[in-house]
Design a protein around this motif. Structure first.
Motif, PDB file in Angstrom:
ATOM      1  N   ALA A 197     -21.030  83.339   0.455  1.00 13.71           N
ATOM      2  CA  ALA A 197     -19.859  84.043   0.956  1.00 13.71           C
ATOM      3  C   ALA A 197     -19.316  83.361   2.210  1.00 13.71           C
ATOM      4  O   ALA A 197     -18.101  83.170   2.361  1.00 13.71           O
ATOM      5  N   ALA A 198     -20.209  82.973   3.115  1.00 12.91           N
ATOM      6  CA  ALA A 198     -19.782  82.295   4.329  1.00 12.91           C
ATOM      7  C   ALA A 198     -19.149  80.941   4.012  1.00 12.91           C
ATOM      8  O   ALA A 198     -18.142  80.547   4.622  1.00 12.91           O
ATOM      9  N   ALA A 199     -19.722  80.235   3.049  1.00 12.47           N
ATOM     10  CA  ALA A 199     -19.172  78.932   2.661  1.00 12.47           C
ATOM     11  C   ALA A 199     -17.769  79.073   2.081  1.00 12.47           C
ATOM     12  O   ALA A 199     -16.868  78.278   2.383  1.00 12.47           O
ATOM     13  N   LEU A 200     -17.552  80.095   1.255  1.00 12.85           N
ATOM     14  CA  LEU A 200     -16.231  80.315   0.678  1.00 12.85           C
ATOM     15  C   LEU A 200     -15.226  80.706   1.760  1.00 12.85           C
ATOM     16  O   LEU A 200     -14.077  80.263   1.752  1.00 12.85           O
ATOM     17  N   ALA A 201     -15.662  81.522   2.704  1.00 14.84           N
ATOM     18  CA  ALA A 201     -14.778  81.924   3.806  1.00 14.84           C
ATOM     19  C   ALA A 201     -14.315  80.704   4.597  1.00 14.84           C
ATOM     20  O   ALA A 201     -13.138  80.573   4.943  1.00 14.84           O
ATOM     21  N   LEU A 202     -15.242  79.800   4.884  1.00 13.49           N
ATOM     22  CA  LEU A 202     -14.897  78.586   5.619  1.00 13.49           C
ATOM     23  C   LEU A 202     -13.943  77.714   4.813  1.00 13.49           C
ATOM     24  O   LEU A 202     -13.020  77.099   5.368  1.00 13.49           O
ATOM     25  N   ALA A 203     -14.158  77.648   3.489  1.00  8.09           N
ATOM     26  CA  ALA A 203     -13.275  76.847   2.637  1.00  8.09           C
ATOM     27  C   ALA A 203     -11.869  77.440   2.608  1.00  8.09           C
ATOM     28  O   ALA A 203     -10.876  76.711   2.662  1.00  8.09           O
ATOM     29  N   LEU A 204     -11.766  78.757   2.534  1.00  7.14           N
ATOM     30  CA  LEU A 204     -10.450  79.406   2.536  1.00  7.14           C
ATOM     31  C   LEU A 204      -9.724  79.169   3.854  1.00  7.14           C
ATOM     32  O   LEU A 204      -8.520  78.897   3.880  1.00  7.14           O
ATOM     33  N   ALA A 205     -10.456  79.271   4.948  1.00  6.51           N
ATOM     34  CA  ALA A 205      -9.840  79.097   6.264  1.00  6.51           C
ATOM     35  C   ALA A 205      -9.362  77.665   6.471  1.00  6.51           C
ATOM     36  O   ALA A 205      -8.435  77.422   7.264  1.00  6.51           O
ATOM     37  N   ALA A 206      -9.972  76.711   5.776  1.00  2.16           N
ATOM     38  CA  ALA A 206      -9.623  75.300   5.959  1.00  2.16           C
ATOM     39  C   ALA A 206      -8.452  74.852   5.096  1.00  2.16           C
ATOM     40  O   ALA A 206      -7.956  73.735   5.260  1.00  2.16           O
ATOM     41  N   LEU A 207      -7.990  75.711   4.186  1.00  3.81           N
ATOM     42  CA  LEU A 207      -6.894  75.323   3.304  1.00  3.81           C
ATOM     43  C   LEU A 207      -5.588  75.171   4.093  1.00  3.81           C
ATOM     44  O   LEU A 207      -5.403  75.791   5.145  1.00  3.81           O
ATOM     45  N   PRO A 208      -4.658  74.364   3.584  1.00  4.94           N
ATOM     46  CA  PRO A 208      -3.383  74.155   4.291  1.00  4.94           C
ATOM     47  C   PRO A 208      -2.590  75.446   4.507  1.00  4.94           C
ATOM     48  O   PRO A 208      -1.795  75.530   5.438  1.00  4.94           O
ATOM     49  N   GLN A 209      -2.802  76.456   3.644  1.00  5.71           N
ATOM     50  CA  GLN A 209      -2.053  77.708   3.794  1.00  5.71           C
ATOM     51  C   GLN A 209      -2.424  78.464   5.065  1.00  5.71           C
ATOM     52  O   GLN A 209      -1.715  79.377   5.471  1.00  5.71           O
ATOM     53  N   ARG A 210      -3.547  78.111   5.683  1.00  5.96           N
ATOM     54  CA  ARG A 210      -3.968  78.691   6.960  1.00  5.96           C
ATOM     55  C   ARG A 210      -4.080  80.208   6.896  1.00  5.96           C
ATOM     56  O   ARG A 210      -3.611  80.927   7.764  1.00  5.96           O
ATOM     57  N   ARG A 211      -4.695  80.718   5.837  1.00  7.13           N
ATOM     58  CA  ARG A 211      -4.925  82.155   5.774  1.00  7.13           C
ATOM     59  C   ARG A 211      -5.887  82.581   6.879  1.00  7.13           C
ATOM     60  O   ARG A 211      -6.797  81.840   7.254  1.00  7.13           O
ATOM     61  N   SER A 212      -5.674  83.778   7.392  1.00 10.11           N
ATOM     62  CA  SER A 212      -6.627  84.344   8.344  1.00 10.11           C
ATOM     63  C   SER A 212      -7.830  84.851   7.563  1.00 10.11           C
ATOM     64  O   SER A 212      -7.682  85.660   6.648  1.00 10.11           O
ATOM     65  N   VAL A 213      -9.018  84.370   7.896  1.00 10.27           N
ATOM     66  CA  VAL A 213     -10.235  84.763   7.194  1.00 10.27           C
ATOM     67  C   VAL A 213     -11.258  85.265   8.209  1.00 10.27           C
ATOM     68  O   VAL A 213     -11.525  84.612   9.214  1.00 10.27           O
ATOM     69  N   THR A 214     -11.821  86.431   7.930  1.00  6.62           N
ATOM     70  CA  THR A 214     -12.879  87.016   8.744  1.00  6.62           C
ATOM     71  C   THR A 214     -14.067  87.307   7.838  1.00  6.62           C
ATOM     72  O   THR A 214     -13.880  87.697   6.679  1.00  6.62           O
ATOM     73  N   VAL A 215     -15.267  87.124   8.332  1.00  6.86           N
ATOM     74  CA  VAL A 215     -16.476  87.462   7.577  1.00  6.86           C
ATOM     75  C   VAL A 215     -17.050  88.753   8.145  1.00  6.86           C
ATOM     76  O   VAL A 215     -17.155  88.908   9.370  1.00  6.86           O
ATOM     77  N   ALA A 216     -17.403  89.680   7.278  1.00 13.90           N
ATOM     78  CA  ALA A 216     -18.046  90.927   7.703  1.00 13.90           C
ATOM     79  C   ALA A 216     -19.421  91.011   7.045  1.00 13.90           C
ATOM     80  O   ALA A 216     -19.528  91.163   5.822  1.00 13.90           O
TER      81      ALA A 216
END
Length: 260
Positions: free
Chosen positions: A162-181
């Protein structure tokens, strides 16, 4: 970047504040007006991460402190499931599209709806994205959110993907805001999530086990405090992000090694 851990100490500009001022700031941010519907999606890579429980907690926190409507949708909420709840009053339904009347109900201050509901008539839309089938196919309602919250269990072996996917999403060019809970749904009590949260390159929340949550009872004061700061953070992040037509597909996250 500065790493923020949302727990009893807060996140970002709340981190150095006292407990009282931190909550005051958070409550102020929760109540701020929005020009258009803000979508916040919570999802997980694990079946027992507590995504639905946390989505309800965030929705309830926002709805309790906002004047505008807060909508919570989930793929498990069907029209038949909606009929099991009491129908909202006609005064409450009249401002909403007629075609959505049978797709909506209320639970306390929260509007519950099927995924087909037109969310333009709501201030904030919380999406319970459930569990991803795999780490590549991101559902449309999650892709179209302004802010993303990856819900991860305390168990390290299940939290790392889950943490790895969150980091991958945050690194995409779309710059989505990603938080891990990180949520301790099974009383794991592992210290690893708190250690990992301090090392993550995205904001993280650490939510200890609270037996009141799965039973639908009032959460403990510490849980409510974390939920308030987390909800304010997600709403604030959603207001700083504009969506484009790009989709969050084709993600191949690298193994998470932030704890090392």
């Amino acid at each position: 970047m500065t790493i923020g851990v949302i727990d009893q100490r807060g996140l970002g500009r709340w981190m150095s504040a006292t407990g009282h001022s931190r909550l005051t700031h958070a409550l102020s941010d929760i109540g701020r007006p929005v020009a258009t519907t803000r979508r916040i999606a919570l999802f997980s890579t694990s079946n027992v991460a507590g995504t639905s429980t946390l989505a309800h907690l965030v929705a309830a926190t926002l709805a309790r402190h906002r004047a505008g409507r807060v909508l919570l949708t989930a793929s498990t909420l069907t029209s038949d499931a909606i009929k099991a709840y009491a129908r909202p009053s006609e005064d409450e339904l009249n401002p909403l599209p007629v075609e959505d009347h049978d797709r909506l109900t209320k639970l306390g201050h929260i509007w519950l709806g099927t995924p087909e509901v037109n969310d333009r008539f709501f201030d904030v839309h919380i999406v319970d994205g459930g569990t991803l089938v795999n780490n590549v196919d991101i559902p449309a309602d999650v892709r179209h959110a302004h802010a993303l919250c990856m819900v991860a269990p305390f168990d390290r072996s299940r939290a790392e993907p889950a943490a790895a996917l969150a980091l991958a999403l945050a690194a995409l060019p779309q710059r989505r805001s990603v938080t891990v809970a990180f949520t301790d749904t099974d009383q794991n009590r592992s210290p690893w999530p708190r250690l990992a949260a301090h090392r993550l390159a995205v904001p993280a929340a650490v939510i200890e086990h609270d037996p009141a949550l799965p039973q639908g009872r009032t959460p403990r004061a510490t849980t409510a405090r974390v939920a308030t700061v987390l909800s304010a953070h997600l709403l604030t992040e959603s207001l700083t992000r504009d969506l484009d037509d790009a989709v969050l597909d084709g993600i191949a996250p690298a193994p998470f090694g932030g704890h090392r």
